[in-house]
Design an enzyme around this catalytic site. Structure first.
Site, PDB file in Angstrom:
ATOM      1  N   LYS A  92       0.865  -1.189   0.000  1.00 56.13           N
ATOM      2  CA  LYS A  92       0.000   0.000   0.000  1.00 56.13           C
ATOM      3  C   LYS A  92       0.897   1.232   0.000  1.00 56.13           C
ATOM      4  CE  LYS A  92      -3.471  -2.493   2.700  1.00 56.13           C
ATOM      5  NZ  LYS A  92      -4.061  -2.733   4.027  1.00 56.13           N
ATOM      6  N   ASP A 228     -10.416  -0.681   6.756  1.00 54.57           N
ATOM      7  CA  ASP A 228      -8.977  -0.665   6.995  1.00 54.57           C
ATOM      8  C   ASP A 228      -8.580   0.492   7.901  1.00 54.57           C
ATOM      9  OD1 ASP A 228      -6.166  -1.171   4.670  1.00 54.57           O
ATOM     10  OD2 ASP A 228      -6.405  -1.414   6.831  1.00 54.57           O
ATOM     11  N   LYS A 387     -29.181 -11.052 -29.303  1.00 49.48           N
ATOM     12  CA  LYS A 387     -29.577  -9.928 -30.167  1.00 49.48           C
ATOM     13  C   LYS A 387     -28.630  -9.788 -31.358  1.00 49.48           C
ATOM     14  CE  LYS A 387     -31.061  -6.287 -27.509  1.00 49.48           C
ATOM     15  NZ  LYS A 387     -30.958  -5.313 -26.405  1.00 49.48           N
ATOM     16  N   LYS A 389     -25.927  -8.487 -31.631  1.00 51.02           N
ATOM     17  CA  LYS A 389     -25.390  -7.116 -31.741  1.00 51.02           C
ATOM     18  C   LYS A 389     -23.974  -7.137 -31.207  1.00 51.02           C
ATOM     19  CE  LYS A 389     -29.342  -3.904 -31.013  1.00 51.02           C
ATOM     20  NZ  LYS A 389     -29.856  -2.862 -30.103  1.00 51.02           N
TER      21      LYS A 389
HETATM   22  N1  C2G Z   1     -34.676   4.417 -28.963  1.00 54.90           N
HETATM   23  C1  C2G Z   1     -35.412   5.539 -29.313  1.00 54.90           C
HETATM   24  N2  C2G Z   1     -35.021   6.286 -30.368  1.00 54.90           N
HETATM   25  C2  C2G Z   1     -33.907   5.952 -31.082  1.00 54.90           C
HETATM   26  C3  C2G Z   1     -33.159   4.828 -30.725  1.00 54.90           C
HETATM   27  C4  C2G Z   1     -33.555   4.050 -29.636  1.00 54.90           C
HETATM   28  O1  C2G Z   1     -36.411   5.849 -28.665  1.00 54.90           O
HETATM   29  N3  C2G Z   1     -33.577   6.736 -32.150  1.00 54.90           N
HETATM   30  C5  C2G Z   1     -35.149   3.633 -27.820  1.00 54.90           C
HETATM   31  C6  C2G Z   1     -35.486   2.209 -28.227  1.00 54.90           C
HETATM   32  O2  C2G Z   1     -36.832   2.154 -28.689  1.00 54.90           O
HETATM   33  C7  C2G Z   1     -35.321   1.466 -26.913  1.00 54.90           C
HETATM   34  C8  C2G Z   1     -34.201   2.224 -26.232  1.00 54.90           C
HETATM   35  O3  C2G Z   1     -34.082   3.495 -26.900  1.00 54.90           O
HETATM   36  O4  C2G Z   1     -36.521   1.595 -26.131  1.00 54.90           O
HETATM   37  C9  C2G Z   1     -32.882   1.497 -26.323  1.00 54.90           C
HETATM   38  O5  C2G Z   1     -32.593   1.264 -27.704  1.00 54.90           O
HETATM   39  P1  C2G Z   1     -31.611   0.050 -28.044  1.00 54.90           P
HETATM   40  O6  C2G Z   1     -30.367   0.205 -27.281  1.00 54.90           O
HETATM   41  O7  C2G Z   1     -31.539  -0.081 -29.506  1.00 54.90           O
HETATM   42  O8  C2G Z   1     -32.420  -1.134 -27.398  1.00 54.90           O
HETATM   43  P2  C2G Z   1     -32.886  -2.480 -28.167  1.00 54.90           P
HETATM   44  O9  C2G Z   1     -31.760  -3.042 -28.889  1.00 54.90           O
HETATM   45  O10 C2G Z   1     -34.108  -2.165 -28.845  1.00 54.90           O
HETATM   46  O11 C2G Z   1     -33.108  -3.455 -26.903  1.00 54.90           O
HETATM   47  O12 C2G Z   1     -35.452  -6.397 -24.039  1.00 54.90           O
HETATM   48  C10 C2G Z   1     -35.571  -5.228 -24.837  1.00 54.90           C
HETATM   49  C11 C2G Z   1     -34.293  -4.977 -25.579  1.00 54.90           C
HETATM   50  O13 C2G Z   1     -33.174  -5.004 -24.701  1.00 54.90           O
HETATM   51  C12 C2G Z   1     -34.353  -3.620 -26.280  1.00 54.90           C
END
Ligand code: C2G
Length: 491
Positions: A92, A228, A387, A389
């Protein structure tokens, strides 16, 4: 050596290295560590002079050297440490000239390693006697901290994880200075009231500095901070406490260090603490007073009088007006809700990658529907497996971004499509909100007694749109620069 013994007794293979061969020789022969005379070193523990061999095929390398030798030890080991090696640091302190914490010092010498800080209320004398102990393993990647957690967890050691390495290490270094102050007050004949005052206000100083540096407030109320500090500022085992005591008794600081006869980390940490206080413009009256006594010959008794005579302060960190406003809102929230519920809770789910104003519009309107907004952010695994993603930011990064949005009160992970029903009950949700690209998809949640609201999306913006536009811009830029090269290149 106390940790080596604990790890060995809980079934790990442990080898001990020291920069001083004669120390290793003595340990091998006597199976005793001179500062822990009643602790037997298990037969299974081996000793090795070769730092190269020490770094081969190990699950972890544990750095338990005094803070002033951490850099040289890490430098010596660096070329032998394999990529991704987990190093656990229990030293530390803060390096005076670089202001680096010990894990930062080790990382600067051994960039290929993952350096986990292990810190908390763990006096070696008590670990050596298997007295129940707790400690924090901190690393920005919680899964690495969890690996260290499992290695050090045993019937006498409970390990908690934290990702706020800086906060944990700042506590570990600066609490030693408060322990010096506590020892000085005892040496001056002051009582427990004074000790409690120094601990409480000393922790407030450390937290003020830490939050300015970007650390998490809860770290300071945790084991590495509060825990601590209590054990260091009140225990007879504490070298910093003992050294402070002798100074309060009138010893010259150097004499006091000699009398303690062991490393007094609090004294090593003072210069860095003073530099940090100045750099971040944080008032640290107790530590400044300790610096005056230790390094500038101030009389301890006069110094305490000065501390007590300072202008009166408030304990509150936020301006009173803010706090009054917030409590009014909370009270109002209580008045506004139906039935016995304390406040109206809203929840929404999403990936929230490359956070943009479309997300913010959604979060702002969701919060307006109640008093407390929970956001379930899709975990990296859920995004990838369900998803499909690929996020630009990790879950932890997306979480930190969404937590910074003032409409958001709590962020939780979304790990599966099916957690919504149980979430509604676990979090006592009144209203479920989603953008209307999901219209109708979650109406089934009405069966759980919640209001389901779909809000219009913000057109024209999306994370994929951002990536697409950036990609286009980059390729246009690319073609322009290469085009320019042809024009300007003399050849
Ligand atoms: N959103 C919005 N306008 C945008 C982009 C996103 O209003 N131009 C909103 C989406 O509709 C959603 C939130 O922001 O309600 C988050 O968007 P994302 O991260 O794309 O979420 P998504 O992939 O749709 O995941 O279980 C539900 C899912 O996890 C939603």
């Amino acid at each position: 050596m106390a940790l080596a013994r604990m790890l060995s007794l809980s079934g790990h293979e442990v080898t001990v290295w020291s920069a001083l061969p004669k120390v290793l020789e003595e340990l091998r022969k006597t199976r005793r560590q001179k500062n822990l005379p009643n602790m037997e070193i298990p037969e299974e523990i081996e000793f090795n002079e070769s730092i190269e061999e020490m770094c081969e095929d190990k699950d972890i390398l544990l750095f338990a050297v005094p803070s002033v030798f951490v850099r040289s030890t890490a430098h010596q080991a660096s070329s032998y440490v394999v990529d991704g090696q987990i190093i656990v640091d229990v030293a530390k302190g803060i390096e005076p000239d670089t202001l680096m914490t010990m894990s930062e010092v080790i990382s600067s010498e051994i960039p290929q390693a993952k350096v986990v800080a292990l810190s908390g209320p763990t006096h070696a004398e008590e670990v050596a006697k298997d007295l129940p102990t707790t400690i924090v393993a901190a690393y920005e990647d919680i899964t690495v901290a969890e690996q260290v957690q499992s290695i050090f967890t045993n019937p006498v050691m409970r390990v908690y994880t934290n990702t706020d390495v800086k906060g944990v290490e700042l506590c570990g270094a600066l609490k030693n200075i408060i322990a010096l102050a506590s020892g000085i007050s005892v040496g001056l004949g002051y009582g427990d009231n004074t000790k409690a005052a120094l601990i409480t206000r000393g922790l407030a100083e450390i937290e003020r500095l830490g939050v300015k540096i970007g650390c998490l407030p809860e770290t300071f109320r945790g084991l590495a901070g509060m825990g601590d500090l209590i054990v260091t500022a009140t225990s007879k085992h504490s070298r910093n406490n003992r050294c402070g005591y002798f100074i309060g008794q009138g010893y010259d600081p150097q004499e006091a260090i000699k009398t303690v006869g062991m490393v007094v980390e609090g004294i090593n940490a003072i210069p860095a603490a003073m530099t940090l206080a100045e750099k971040y413009d944080v008032e640290m009256p107790i530590m400044t007073t300790v610096d005056a006594v230790i390094n500038h010959g101030a009389d301890p008794r006069e110094a305490v009088k000065e501390l007590m005579g300072r202008d009166s302060k408030t304990e509150l960190s936020k301006p009173i007006l803010d706090l009054n406003y917030e409590s009014a809102v909370m009270k109002n929230a209580t008045l506004r809700t139906k039935g016995d519920q304390s406040m109206k809770r809203v929840i929404t789910y999403g990936t929230f990658d490359l956070l943009h104003y479309g997300h913010i519009n959604l979060l702002r309107r969701a919060k307006a529907l109640g008093d407390y907004l929970i956001v379930a952010i899709s975990s990296d695994e859920f995004n990838w497996n369900e998803k499909h993603k690929k996020c630009y930011f990790t879950y932890e990064q997306r979480k930190a971004l969404v937590e910074a949005v003032r409409y958001v009160d709590l962020v939780i992970p979304e790990e599966s499509w099916n957690q919504k029903r149980s979430d509604m009950h676990e979090y006592h949700i009144d209203t479920f909100v989603m953008g209307n690209d999901w219209k109708g998809k979650f109406d089934f949640l009405k069966e759980e007694g919640v209001e389901v609201v779909y809000l219009p999306r913000t057109p024209e913006i999306s994370s994929s749109q951002i990536k697409h536009d950036l990609y286009d811009a980059a390729s246009v830029e690319q073609s322009q620069t290469s085009h320019e090269d042809i024009n300007t290149d003399p050849r």
